[in-house]
Design an enzyme around this catalytic site. Structure first.
Site, PDB file in Angstrom:
ATOM      1  N   ILE A  75       9.681 -10.572  10.723  1.00 27.45           N
ATOM      2  CA  ILE A  75       9.508  -9.522   9.717  1.00 27.45           C
ATOM      3  C   ILE A  75       8.999  -8.306  10.455  1.00 27.45           C
ATOM      4  CG2 ILE A  75       7.201 -10.399   9.072  1.00 27.45           C
ATOM      5  CD1 ILE A  75       7.734  -9.227   6.254  1.00 27.45           C
ATOM      6  N   GLU A 109       5.969 -19.155  12.524  1.00 22.73           N
ATOM      7  CA  GLU A 109       5.015 -19.200  13.641  1.00 22.73           C
ATOM      8  C   GLU A 109       4.762 -17.786  14.126  1.00 22.73           C
ATOM      9  OE1 GLU A 109       6.895 -21.973  16.285  1.00 22.73           O
ATOM     10  OE2 GLU A 109       7.578 -20.350  17.561  1.00 22.73           O
ATOM     11  N   ASN A 114      -1.785 -11.795  16.756  1.00 17.64           N
ATOM     12  CA  ASN A 114      -1.209 -10.911  15.734  1.00 17.64           C
ATOM     13  C   ASN A 114      -2.013 -11.030  14.439  1.00 17.64           C
ATOM     14  OD1 ASN A 114       0.390  -9.265  14.212  1.00 17.64           O
ATOM     15  ND2 ASN A 114       2.332 -10.217  14.800  1.00 17.64           N
ATOM     16  N   TYR A 121       0.104 -13.288   6.035  1.00 17.12           N
ATOM     17  CA  TYR A 121       0.567 -14.628   5.660  1.00 17.12           C
ATOM     18  C   TYR A 121      -0.514 -15.375   4.857  1.00 17.12           C
ATOM     19  CZ  TYR A 121       3.885 -13.494   9.411  1.00 17.12           C
ATOM     20  OH  TYR A 121       4.810 -12.866  10.213  1.00 17.12           O
TER      21      TYR A 121
HETATM   22  C1  COA Z   1       2.887  -7.398  10.334  1.00 23.24           C
HETATM   23  C2  COA Z   1       3.648  -6.305   9.575  1.00 23.24           C
HETATM   24  C3  COA Z   1       5.027  -6.834   9.184  1.00 23.24           C
HETATM   25  C4  COA Z   1       2.858  -5.953   8.295  1.00 23.24           C
HETATM   26  O1  COA Z   1       3.603  -4.976   7.563  1.00 23.24           O
HETATM   27  P1  COA Z   1       2.906  -4.030   6.469  1.00 23.24           P
HETATM   28  O2  COA Z   1       3.972  -3.479   5.587  1.00 23.24           O
HETATM   29  O3  COA Z   1       2.020  -3.074   7.135  1.00 23.24           O
HETATM   30  O4  COA Z   1       2.023  -5.080   5.659  1.00 23.24           O
HETATM   31  P2  COA Z   1       1.502  -4.906   4.158  1.00 23.24           P
HETATM   32  O5  COA Z   1       1.181  -3.474   3.886  1.00 23.24           O
HETATM   33  O6  COA Z   1       2.453  -5.572   3.214  1.00 23.24           O
HETATM   34  O7  COA Z   1       0.139  -5.730   4.231  1.00 23.24           O
HETATM   35  C5  COA Z   1      -0.216  -6.698   3.272  1.00 23.24           C
HETATM   36  C6  COA Z   1      -1.552  -7.294   3.685  1.00 23.24           C
HETATM   37  O8  COA Z   1      -1.431  -7.926   4.971  1.00 23.24           O
HETATM   38  C7  COA Z   1      -2.630  -7.703   5.743  1.00 23.24           C
HETATM   39  N1  COA Z   1      -2.340  -6.821   6.877  1.00 23.24           N
HETATM   40  C8  COA Z   1      -1.161  -6.237   7.180  1.00 23.24           C
HETATM   41  N2  COA Z   1      -1.266  -5.557   8.351  1.00 23.24           N
HETATM   42  C9  COA Z   1      -2.545  -5.698   8.772  1.00 23.24           C
HETATM   43  C10 COA Z   1      -3.255  -5.241   9.910  1.00 23.24           C
HETATM   44  N3  COA Z   1      -2.686  -4.480  10.854  1.00 23.24           N
HETATM   45  N4  COA Z   1      -4.547  -5.592  10.047  1.00 23.24           N
HETATM   46  C11 COA Z   1      -5.160  -6.370   9.111  1.00 23.24           C
HETATM   47  N5  COA Z   1      -4.524  -6.843   7.991  1.00 23.24           N
HETATM   48  C12 COA Z   1      -3.239  -6.516   7.838  1.00 23.24           C
HETATM   49  C13 COA Z   1      -3.597  -7.031   4.782  1.00 23.24           C
HETATM   50  O9  COA Z   1      -4.271  -8.063   4.068  1.00 23.24           O
HETATM   51  C14 COA Z   1      -2.657  -6.281   3.871  1.00 23.24           C
HETATM   52  O10 COA Z   1      -3.219  -5.957   2.620  1.00 23.24           O
HETATM   53  P3  COA Z   1      -4.106  -4.604   2.468  1.00 23.24           P
HETATM   54  O11 COA Z   1      -3.337  -3.486   3.126  1.00 23.24           O
HETATM   55  O12 COA Z   1      -4.244  -4.463   0.986  1.00 23.24           O
HETATM   56  O13 COA Z   1      -5.391  -4.877   3.184  1.00 23.24           O
HETATM   57  C15 COA Z   1       3.775  -5.016  10.433  1.00 23.24           C
HETATM   58  O14 COA Z   1       2.519  -4.662  10.957  1.00 23.24           O
HETATM   59  C16 COA Z   1       4.778  -5.118  11.575  1.00 23.24           C
HETATM   60  O15 COA Z   1       5.986  -4.852  11.401  1.00 23.24           O
HETATM   61  N6  COA Z   1       4.298  -5.509  12.791  1.00 23.24           N
HETATM   62  C17 COA Z   1       5.192  -5.635  13.956  1.00 23.24           C
HETATM   63  C18 COA Z   1       6.110  -6.843  13.856  1.00 23.24           C
HETATM   64  C19 COA Z   1       5.318  -8.118  13.674  1.00 23.24           C
HETATM   65  O16 COA Z   1       4.289  -8.322  14.291  1.00 23.24           O
HETATM   66  N7  COA Z   1       5.840  -9.005  12.793  1.00 23.24           N
HETATM   67  C20 COA Z   1       5.181 -10.275  12.484  1.00 23.24           C
HETATM   68  C21 COA Z   1       5.562 -11.359  13.415  1.00 23.24           C
HETATM   69  S1  COA Z   1       7.234 -11.868  13.131  1.00 23.24           S
END
Ligand code: COA
Length: 153
Positions: A75, A109, A114, A121
């Site tokens: 994702i 996984e 991260n 999750y």
């Molecule tokens: C991980 C990732 C997909 C999250 O996307 P996002 O759209 O920012 O996530 P959301 O806004 O839906 O976050 C939902 C919740 O997840 C948690 N969360 C998301 N990113 C976070 C961060 N950097 N630090 C702490 N909590 C986090 C929080 O609980 C958040 O809720 P809140 O904003 O109300 O506190 C994004 O950071 C990303 O693309 N990272 C690079 C790729 C990656 O690492 N993918 C996952 C491994 S496959």
């Protein structure tokens, strides 16, 4: 505030947008070959922003289904629109579609470093069920893969 957001199944015409998203926002980019394979062989959802004249893809989730399990492969959300709930919405789209297909368990996984993804999750109810030591390569050496599951029975 995000204008005109939609979540939909991806199709092969999204490939160029996904190549760009992967290159710019995935810390470990997959590259064109794996992206093309994912579009052909897996289930894929995208987050699209914009109106009919100008659209852009700012999020992508890809998952594979084997029998009654579905596994998250990746994702990724565009770095410029993170922490606005887009990943959560993509995960919920995957979860709902999986339920409708008769999937009983979601798997994933993730690198132990991260913490953002792990928080995402866990906020959706996933629980850690195991750990593969030294599974991923890092610049300094290796790190563990944490295995998470969610029962959706
Ligand atoms: C991980 C990732 C997909 C999250 O996307 P996002 O759209 O920012 O996530 P959301 O806004 O839906 O976050 C939902 C919740 O997840 C948690 N969360 C998301 N990113 C976070 C961060 N950097 N630090 C702490 N909590 C986090 C929080 O609980 C958040 O809720 P809140 O904003 O109300 O506190 C994004 O950071 C990303 O693309 N990272 C690079 C790729 C990656 O690492 N993918 C996952 C491994 S496959």
């Amino acid at each position: 505030m995000i204008p005109s957001l939609s979540i939909r199944l991806a199709n092969e015409s999204d490939l160029l947008f996904l190549i760009q998203l992967d290159a710019l926002s995935n810390p470990y980019p997959w590259g064109e070959g794996l992206l093309e394979e994912a579009l052909q062989t897996r289930q894929n959802w995208v987050v699209e922003l914009g109106d009919a004249t100008q659209k852009s893809i700012v999020g992508w989730l890809t998952a594979s289904v084997v029998l009654d399990q579905s596994e998250l492969e990746l994702i990724v959300i565009d770095s410029s629109v993170r922490r606005q709930g887009l990943a959560r919405q993509l995960m919920i789209a995957w979860l709902n579609a999986s339920k409708q297909q008769g999937v009983n368990e979601l798997l994933l996984e993730v690198r132990e470093s991260n913490v953002g993804a792990i928080a995402l999750y866990e906020s959706l109810g996933f629980t850690q069920v195991g750990c593969r030591k030294n599974y991923y390569q890092t610049e300094q050496g290796f790190e563990a893969a944490c295995l998470f599951t969610l029962s959706i029975l």
